[in-house]
Design a protein around this motif. Structure first.
Motif, short mmCIF file in Angstrom:
data_model
loop_
_atom_site.label_atom_id
_atom_site.label_comp_id
_atom_site.label_asym_id
_atom_site.label_seq_id
_atom_site.Cartn_x
_atom_site.Cartn_y
_atom_site.Cartn_z
N VAL A 104 0.85 -1.20 0.00
CA VAL A 104 0.00 0.00 0.00
C VAL A 104 0.88 1.24 0.00
O VAL A 104 2.10 1.17 0.11
N GLY A 105 0.22 2.40 -0.10
CA GLY A 105 0.96 3.66 0.06
C GLY A 105 0.96 4.51 -1.18
O GLY A 105 -0.08 4.78 -1.78
N ASN A 106 2.16 4.90 -1.60
CA ASN A 106 2.33 5.92 -2.64
C ASN A 106 1.72 5.51 -3.97
O ASN A 106 1.19 6.34 -4.69
N VAL A 107 1.80 4.24 -4.33
CA VAL A 107 1.26 3.76 -5.60
C VAL A 107 0.22 2.68 -5.31
O VAL A 107 0.53 1.69 -4.65
N GLY A 108 -1.00 2.88 -5.76
CA GLY A 108 -2.02 1.84 -5.59
C GLY A 108 -2.95 2.12 -4.44
O GLY A 108 -3.55 3.19 -4.34
N VAL A 140 -5.08 3.93 4.46
CA VAL A 140 -6.36 3.97 5.17
C VAL A 140 -7.37 3.03 4.53
O VAL A 140 -8.22 2.46 5.23
N ALA A 141 -7.29 2.84 3.20
CA ALA A 141 -8.22 1.93 2.54
C ALA A 141 -7.97 0.50 2.97
O ALA A 141 -8.90 -0.28 3.20
N ALA A 142 -6.69 0.13 3.11
CA ALA A 142 -6.36 -1.23 3.55
C ALA A 142 -6.82 -1.46 4.99
O ALA A 142 -7.37 -2.51 5.31
N VAL A 143 -6.60 -0.47 5.84
CA VAL A 143 -7.00 -0.60 7.24
C VAL A 143 -8.52 -0.70 7.36
O VAL A 143 -9.05 -1.45 8.17
N ALA A 144 -9.22 0.06 6.51
CA ALA A 144 -10.68 0.09 6.57
C ALA A 144 -11.33 -1.08 5.85
O ALA A 144 -12.55 -1.24 5.88
N GLY A 145 -10.50 -1.88 5.12
CA GLY A 145 -11.04 -3.04 4.44
C GLY A 145 -11.61 -2.74 3.08
O GLY A 145 -12.37 -3.55 2.53
N GLY A 151 -8.42 -7.82 8.92
CA GLY A 151 -7.69 -7.29 7.78
C GLY A 151 -6.30 -7.87 7.70
O GLY A 151 -5.99 -8.89 8.32
N PRO A 152 -5.40 -7.24 6.95
CA PRO A 152 -4.06 -7.78 6.76
C PRO A 152 -3.28 -7.84 8.07
O PRO A 152 -3.49 -7.04 8.98
N ASP A 153 -2.36 -8.82 8.13
CA ASP A 153 -1.45 -8.88 9.28
C ASP A 153 -0.39 -7.80 9.18
O ASP A 153 0.04 -7.24 10.19
N TRP A 198 3.93 15.55 5.16
CA TRP A 198 2.68 15.87 5.87
C TRP A 198 2.33 14.85 6.95
O TRP A 198 1.31 14.99 7.61
N SER A 199 3.16 13.83 7.14
CA SER A 199 2.80 12.74 8.06
C SER A 199 3.53 12.87 9.39
O SER A 199 4.74 13.06 9.43
N ASP A 200 2.76 12.74 10.47
CA ASP A 200 3.34 12.78 11.81
C ASP A 200 2.87 11.62 12.68
O ASP A 200 3.27 11.53 13.84
N THR A 201 2.02 10.77 12.17
CA THR A 201 1.43 9.72 13.02
C THR A 201 1.71 8.31 12.53
O THR A 201 1.42 7.36 13.24
N VAL A 202 2.25 8.14 11.32
CA VAL A 202 2.55 6.79 10.83
C VAL A 202 3.79 6.28 11.56
O VAL A 202 4.87 6.85 11.44
N ALA A 203 3.62 5.21 12.33
CA ALA A 203 4.73 4.66 13.14
C ALA A 203 5.07 3.27 12.63
O ALA A 203 4.44 2.29 13.02
N PRO A 204 6.06 3.13 11.77
CA PRO A 204 6.36 1.81 11.19
C PRO A 204 7.02 0.87 12.19
O PRO A 204 7.77 1.30 13.08
#
Length: 346
Positions: free
Chosen positions: A7-11, A15-20, A38-40, A53-59
């Protein structure tokens, strides 16, 4: 063994993956995952714009493959561009760094745990290459004295130094999550590159024609050129504020000729005149009213005239495609179609 989705930059957006939501390509992106949750695992690519613009994505673990000038017209400076890329480390998790790239190493300073990857022999705490093998000296019980084989070099396709580095980075991210070495090997063997990434289109009169339209900046083009010994280079497009001097200087010895098109072709032509004065250069101009097929027919014909048996005609533009094409995919498709027309007429 894990239900995973890219997921992410291309495709598909994260949020769509998390929301199903359905994947962007219409596929069941959560196949093999827990139907209720959803996905593991999310395998996420983030652009420098998204990270800005991202401050909350914690990999769980994150990698910066390299940093080279790109998108400077938007970020304003190399320092700002690098700082935005470095946010992927600042957001937490294990830092996977390219030990051969000074920027990647620098951006990870202060990370709680750092694991490196290198095209050389790995030190303890790194992944690298030994005697034709990709090996791991990081995710083992005793990194000082132990290593585990992950794959062989020929498991990396298409084979090129930058793709070996990509494979090592992907292996490190997977190993960080606990994926066994055997699964890394099978993953690399099963991988099929996306189109327009060092894709062999055809061989015509003992000349190879290769589509690397995805090489949309000078750093990517330099990596692509490094994979071939004698090249007729098709380049040009929108350079986005990037400098091509180092690219041309470092790869001049591989160039048999160059065919240039697009908005910033003159900048590449000047660099070639300075650093590769003996390399014949064809600038394709006067094409404003031509179709994409006609343009690429002219480009491929010019490259063919410059090529000799054993050469590679390489589309590695070093620039974005939007001055002439919808995207890099359309540019690559036009090139491939022109090559196939050439083959049919021989």
């Amino acid at each position: 063994g894990h239900g995973a989705v890219a997921v992410g930059n291309v495709g598909t957006p994260i949020v769509a993956a998390v929301a199903g939501a359905p994947a962007a390509d219409g596929a069941d992106h959560a196949a093999g995952a827990d139907p209720a949750g959803g996905p593991d695992v999310l395998a996420v690519e983030l652009s420098s714009y998204q990270l800005h613009w991202s401050d909350t994505v914690a990999p769980y673990a994150a990698a910066v493959l390299n940093v080279a000038p790109d998108h400077l017209d938007w970020h304003g400076s190399m320092e700002s561009y690098a700082a935005d890329k470095g946010k992927i480390y600042a957001l937490g998790g294990m830092a996977i760094v390219n030990a051969d790239d000074a920027w990647s190493v620098r951006l990870a300073e202060g990370a709680a745990r750092t694991v490196g990857f290198t095209l050389g022999t790995p030190a303890p705490g790194q992944l690298g290459v030994v005697d034709g093998l990709l090996v791991d000296r990081a995710f083992v019980a005793d990194p000082a004295n132990e290593a585990v084989e992950l794959a062989e070099l020929h498991d990396v396709r298409p084979f090129a130094p930058h793709n070996v580095a990509n494979a090592l980075a992907a292996a490190a991210l997977a190993r960080a999550y606990g994926v066994p070495a055997e699964a890394v090997r099978e993953g690399l063997r099963a991988y099929r590159p996306d189109p327009h990434r060092n894709a062999q289109v055809a061989t015509v009169a003992k000349v190879d024609y290769v589509d690397d339209s995805k090489a949309t900046n000078p750093h990517a083009a330099a990596a692509s050129l490094a994979a071939y010994e004698s090249v007729v280079w098709i380049a040009g497009g929108l350079l986005k504020g990037a400098d091509v001097e180092d690219l041309v200087r470092s790869r001049a010895d591989r160039l048999r000729g160059a065919v240039l098109l697009g908005a910033d072709r003159a900048q590449i032509a000047r660099a070639l005149a300075r650093h590769a004065p003996n390399v014949p250069v064809v600038e394709v101009s006067g094409i404003e009213t031509m179709s994409m097929d006609d343009i690429m027919d002219r480009v491929v014909a010019a490259a063919t005239r410059l090529a000799a048996p054993g050469d590679t005609v390489l589309l590695a533009p070093a620039g974005a495609s939007f001055d002439m094409f919808t995207d890099y995919g359309a540019r690559g498709d036009a090139f491939a179609a022109a090559v196939l027309r050439l083959a049919e007429n021989r």
